[in-house]
Enzyme design. Structure first.
Site, PDB file in Angstrom:
ATOM      1  N   ILE A 292       1.076  -1.214   0.043  1.00 12.43           N
ATOM      2  CA  ILE A 292       0.322  -0.251  -0.200  1.00 12.43           C
ATOM      3  C   ILE A 292       0.780   1.415  -0.208  1.00 12.43           C
ATOM      4  O   ILE A 292       2.559   1.194   0.319  1.00 12.43           O
ATOM      5  CB  ILE A 292      -0.693   0.054   1.049  1.00 12.43           C
ATOM      6  CG1 ILE A 292      -0.351  -0.333   2.029  1.00 12.43           C
ATOM      7  CG2 ILE A 292      -1.965  -1.482   1.019  1.00 12.43           C
ATOM      8  CD1 ILE A 292      -1.414  -0.541   3.690  1.00 12.43           C
ATOM      9  N   ASP A 293       0.532   2.251  -0.514  1.00 10.46           N
ATOM     10  CA  ASP A 293       1.086   3.725  -0.551  1.00 10.46           C
ATOM     11  C   ASP A 293       1.694   4.485   0.891  1.00 10.46           C
ATOM     12  O   ASP A 293       1.068   3.732   1.618  1.00 10.46           O
ATOM     13  CB  ASP A 293       0.355   4.940  -1.440  1.00 10.46           C
ATOM     14  CG  ASP A 293      -0.215   4.111  -2.437  1.00 10.46           C
ATOM     15  OD1 ASP A 293       0.294   3.284  -3.210  1.00 10.46           O
ATOM     16  OD2 ASP A 293      -1.303   4.995  -3.251  1.00 10.46           O
TER      17      ASP A 293
END
Length: 347
Positions: free
Chosen positions: A151-152
């Site tokens: 995930i970012d």
């Protein structure tokens, strides 16, 4: 444009970190600006310093930061140390471990933590903490130990990490086959019209801004992507939504919601850090900026994660609390909405 594999430049005793080839249609553009369009987390001042030190090459010649890149030019960034993926250093970083056994580990990643080392983030990443906590994490083709998804940096939430080669293969196949369950909470600009719906459209690197992903609805570019959403709460000029990912493309939720006109709240990369909906009143603008201070990142949290355990065959499902910065921002919008019931929400 195409980024090629990192390689060692033996004669120069430098390591190549980036290699880009300008397209045939490239208009003359300063090399520092050119590189900013491609290198995530790069700043213009750092690129200018690299050029000043002779580390920016165009067609194998060191250039100044104001050098103009032209069609078919080969632009390289070379430095005296190897790329970050070759420098995986164990660091004693506290991890929020939700579950762990001999096969896998589920962690709740805080916002602001990068998942794996890369340009500008050589330490303090989740992987640095994982290899300190776990010996002999399995590697994948990208040299990112244990990772089967990510995930970012500024997205918080749940990640599963494989501790064995078998678990990595098994979990990777589940993500490929779309048999995992992933639910996100997102606060988006505007009043999402339908109570629930599906956003479908290929996602690929933006042709205008290489740091963004864009939606190509005709399907002639990018990778197929599907996001299902359900409205949880309408808060005048923003909407809280639950997103269920059927596919897992880079920036999928961020790109899909921008595509339908509902950019994530305070998503700087996609323009959500501007006031996209609301009134022109000074007090309203100040209220939104106060919300930005409370939530200094995109309003996105990976809340629920479900998958089949590679050994037991049991379907495991984990849930995480929405972080305080998001809940505080939502509460501010609730209060604003209660005090603004006579204001008609904008679409």
């Amino acid at each position: 444009m195409q980024e090629e594999q990192h390689q060692y430049l033996e004669k120069e005793e430098l390591y190549e970190h980036y290699n880009f080839v300008a397209t045939a249609g490239q208009e003359p553009l300063r090399v520092d600006k050119f590189l900013m369009n491609f290198i995530e987390n790069a700043t213009r001042s750092k690129l200018q310093q690299a050029a000043k030190a002779g580390n920016v090459l165009v067609n194998d010649v060191a250039v100044k930061s104001n050098h103009k890149v032209k069609p078919n030019d080969v632009v390289r960034v070379v430095l005296s140390y190897p790329p970050a993926e070759n420098l995986l250093v164990a660091e004693n970083i506290p991890l929020d471990i939700v579950f762990e056994d001999e096969t896998l580990i589920v962690v709740n990643k805080p916002a602001g933590m990068v998942v794996h080392p890369g340009h500008g983030n050589y330490s303090g990443t989740l992987v640095n903490g994982l290899i300190y906590h776990i010996e002999n994490l399995p590697s994948n083709s990208n040299e990112r130990p244990g990772l089967v998804h990510r995930i970012d940096k500024d997205t918080s939430g749940l990640l599963v990490v494989a501790k064995t080669e078998f678990a990595m293969a098994h979990l990777s196949k589940q993500f490929f086959d779309r048999t995992t369950e992933r639910l996100y909470y997102a606060l988006v600009w505007g009043n999402v019209e339908d109570d629930e719906g599906t956003i479908e459209g290929n996602i690929g690197r933006s042709l205008k801004n290489r740091l963004q992903m864009a939606v190509f609805p005709d399907g002639d570019f990018g990778k197929h992507a599907i996001t299902h959403y359900k409205v949880l709460e309408r808060l005048t000029y923003v909407t809280l939504v639950q997103c269920k990912l059927e596919t897992g493309r880079t920036h999928q939720i961020r790109a899909h919601f921008k595509h339908i006109g509902h950019t994530l709240f305070n998503d700087e990369r996609y323009g959500g850090n501007d006031i996209l909906k609301g009134t022109t009143f000074t007090k309203y603008k100040q209220f939104v900026h106060n919300c930005f201070k409370v939530l200094p990142r995109q309003a996105l949290h990976a809340k629920t994660l479900g998958f089949t355990h590679p050994i037991t065959g049991e379907f495991m499902k984990f849930d995480s609390n929405v972080p305080e910065d998001i809940t505080d921002c939502i509460e501010k919008w609730r209060t604003y909405s209660e005090n603004s019931k006579n204001i008609t929400p904008e679409d």
